[in-house]
Structures are given as C-alpha cells and as structure tokens.
Design an enzyme around this catalytic site. Structure first.
Site, PDB file in Angstrom:
ATOM      1  NE  ARG A  39      -1.793  -2.239   3.282  1.00 45.53           N
ATOM      2  CZ  ARG A  39      -2.189  -2.828   4.408  1.00 45.53           C
ATOM      3  NH1 ARG A  39      -3.451  -2.726   4.802  1.00 45.53           N
ATOM      4  NH2 ARG A  39      -1.341  -3.522   5.132  1.00 45.53           N
ATOM      5  CE1 TYR A  85       8.327   0.971  -2.233  1.00 45.63           C
ATOM      6  CE2 TYR A  85       9.030  -0.774  -0.749  1.00 45.63           C
ATOM      7  CZ  TYR A  85       8.030   0.024  -1.286  1.00 45.63           C
ATOM      8  OH  TYR A  85       6.732  -0.152  -0.860  1.00 45.63           O
ATOM      9  NE  ARG A 107       8.451   9.491   1.601  1.00 48.01           N
ATOM     10  CZ  ARG A 107       7.256  10.041   1.842  1.00 48.01           C
ATOM     11  NH1 ARG A 107       6.157   9.277   1.857  1.00 48.01           N
ATOM     12  NH2 ARG A 107       7.167  11.331   2.062  1.00 48.01           N
ATOM     13  CG  ASP A 165       3.399   6.190   2.075  1.00 51.13           C
ATOM     14  OD1 ASP A 165       2.519   5.447   2.536  1.00 51.13           O
ATOM     15  OD2 ASP A 165       4.533   6.317   2.589  1.00 51.13           O
TER      16      ASP A 165
END
Length: 291
Positions: free
Chosen positions: A95, A155, A242, A97
């Site tokens: 999910r 990622y 992040r 952002d």
C-alpha cells in the site's frame, strides 16, 4: 464454487463474450457453452487473478482507498467492476504512499467471469487511466494471498544532483544541490543490512505487531547525475525506505557519522533518525514470491 438455482430442465446455452488479444488490434468474438444439469443447479466457478501493476503515483493519494482523494486501488476496483460486470475489490501487496510510483506492485481479486485470467490485462488497460497499466495478469490458486506468502521486494529511490533542478525529472527524482559523499553513504548503508528492529525508521504512530524486518541489501549507486539508492527486504514499515534515504543523505552531507546507524537502531526512537525524504523519488520496482 458458487451455485445459481434454476427451475428449468437440462438445456444448452450459448453466450457471446468479447475478448481482446495481444496479437490482433481489433476485438475478436468467441463463444462458449455451459450446461444446467437436470438438478436445476448451475455450477459457477470462481477464480483468483493476480495482477502486476505499474503506475505513476503523482496524481493519487496512495494505493489504499481514501475519503479525501482518488487512489490506485479505487481505480482498479472501478474499472474491474465495469469490465467484469460484478463487484470487484482488489487486495494489494504493498500500500504505497501518496506520490510514490511503482513498476511492479501486485494485487489479486476473485471473479466468476469466464474471461481467461491472462486476457484480463489487455481488456483492463483499455479502461484504466493512462497513468495506471497492468503489466501481467494470470490465474493463481484461490488461497494465494500476496501478504501471506514469503516474499521480498525492492525499492529504488532516485536523487538528482545538479546546480539547478531539471524540470523533466521533477516527478520522479528528489533534487539536491548539496555535495554528497557517496562513500560515506555506502558505508552507512552497510550497517542497515540484516535483521534489525527498525522502529527508529518507522513513522511515529504506525500500528504494527512487530518492527523487526530483514534488509537483504542497501546499494548506493551513481548513475550520471543521478544517485540511486536500492533497498531490498522482506518487508518495510510505514515510511521506512524514505526515512532510510533521509538518514543516508545526512551521512552523505557529513551531518552524521556512518556508524551512527548502529546508535539509531539501538535507540528505537524515530527522533534519532534523519528526515523523511520526499515521496516523488521513490519507486516500487518488483516483488519476488517464494511459493
């Protein structure tokens, strides 16, 4: 199996279904047959379909359905429901952002429609907005769930280093004019690999059973003017990648020592880590499932 009752005797039905094929640009018709047995009960099979989803997250409030804006999940549900003529709700593996992009997110849904699973991607892409595209669709076992199988995902976070921002990169990279010591960033990244409690790298207030995760690799690579941080792990906490990027940037700007990563991990306190890097530089690259 789902049962549909009928008071009729055994009859033969024929129905026309539209199918998009990858080899033919036009719509091709084909027919299929099914029988209602003398019992008057028709067997309707339900299948589970897995999608590989790519999207530009710029105009969306993330993956998960929100009350305050459109999302990737909402668009998939809407278009699948229209296409298949029955209520569809997808289950996403990750999910992401608001503002985060993906080339390899994964979702599943159940349907009783007769369209073959591998053909759904072609038909669905005709209905989706242009910033969402299905890369692959296939049938999987009914008990297959993307969050209940062992997996690892990768990622990438892309940073553009320059004297001035580059307009064509603004949606997919984080711009910085600061000098970055890549060697220091690589040294700091190595401390993150392995199994650790990443509570310090999780957004405050996140509700999770455990903050322990395994990071298989963290790579910091120069690609021309871009600096790419690749993080591969068995799972990630809210804003974890992040925050990792924000902390590595501080190491690269000589605002912290590379070995301070060990102190951050031990503290289990969000305030000890670096800032949360902007969403636009982050992209979910791929999932790998161990089935």
């Amino acid at each position: 199996m789902r049962r549909v009752s009928s008071c009729s005797q055994q009859r033969l039905f024929r129905r026309e279904t539209l199918c998009l094929t990858p080899k033919m640009p036009e719509i091709r018709h084909f027919s299929f047959e099914f029988k209602i047995p003398q019992s008057g009960i028709m067997e309707v099979s339900v299948k589970r379909v897995r999608l590989v989803v790519a999207y530009d997250g710029t105009n969306y409030h993330g993956w998960q359905i929100q009350n305050n804006g459109n999302t990737i999940e909402a668009e998939l549900n809407r278009c699948l429901t229209e296409l298949l003529g029955e209520p569809i709700e997808v289950i996403g593996a990750s999910r992401t952002d608001a503002g985060v992009h993906a080339v390899g997110n994964v979702a599943v849904f159940d349907t009783s429609h007769q369209m073959p699973g591998k053909k759904i991607s072609y038909a669905l892409n005709q209905r989706l907005p242009e910033d969402i595209r299905i890369q692959k669709s296939e049938e999987v076992p009914l008990d297959w769930h993307p969050r209940h199988v062992k997996s690892r995902k990768t990622y990438e976070y892309r940073i553009y280093r320059g004297e001035f921002p580059m307009p064509v990169k603004r949606l997919y990279t984080h711009f910085t004019y600061a000098e970055l010591d890549v060697r220091r960033m690589q040294e700091a990244a190595a401390y993150l690999e392995g199994e650790h409690d990443f509570k310090s790298f999780c957004q405050t207030g996140a509700q999770v059973e455990s903050t322990v995760r395994t990071i298989y690799s963290v790579q910091v690579e120069e690609q021309g003017a871009d600096l790419v941080i690749k993080v591969c792990g068995n799972g990630f906490l809210y804003n974890m990648v992040r925050i990792i990027v924000g902390t590595l940037l501080e190491a690269g700007q000589c605002k912290r020592m590379p070995e301070s990563i060990l102190d951050i991990l031990a503290a289990k306190d969000r305030s000890t880590a670096g800032p949360t890097a902007p969403a636009n530089g982050l992209m979910l690259m791929r999932y790998e499932f161990f089935e």
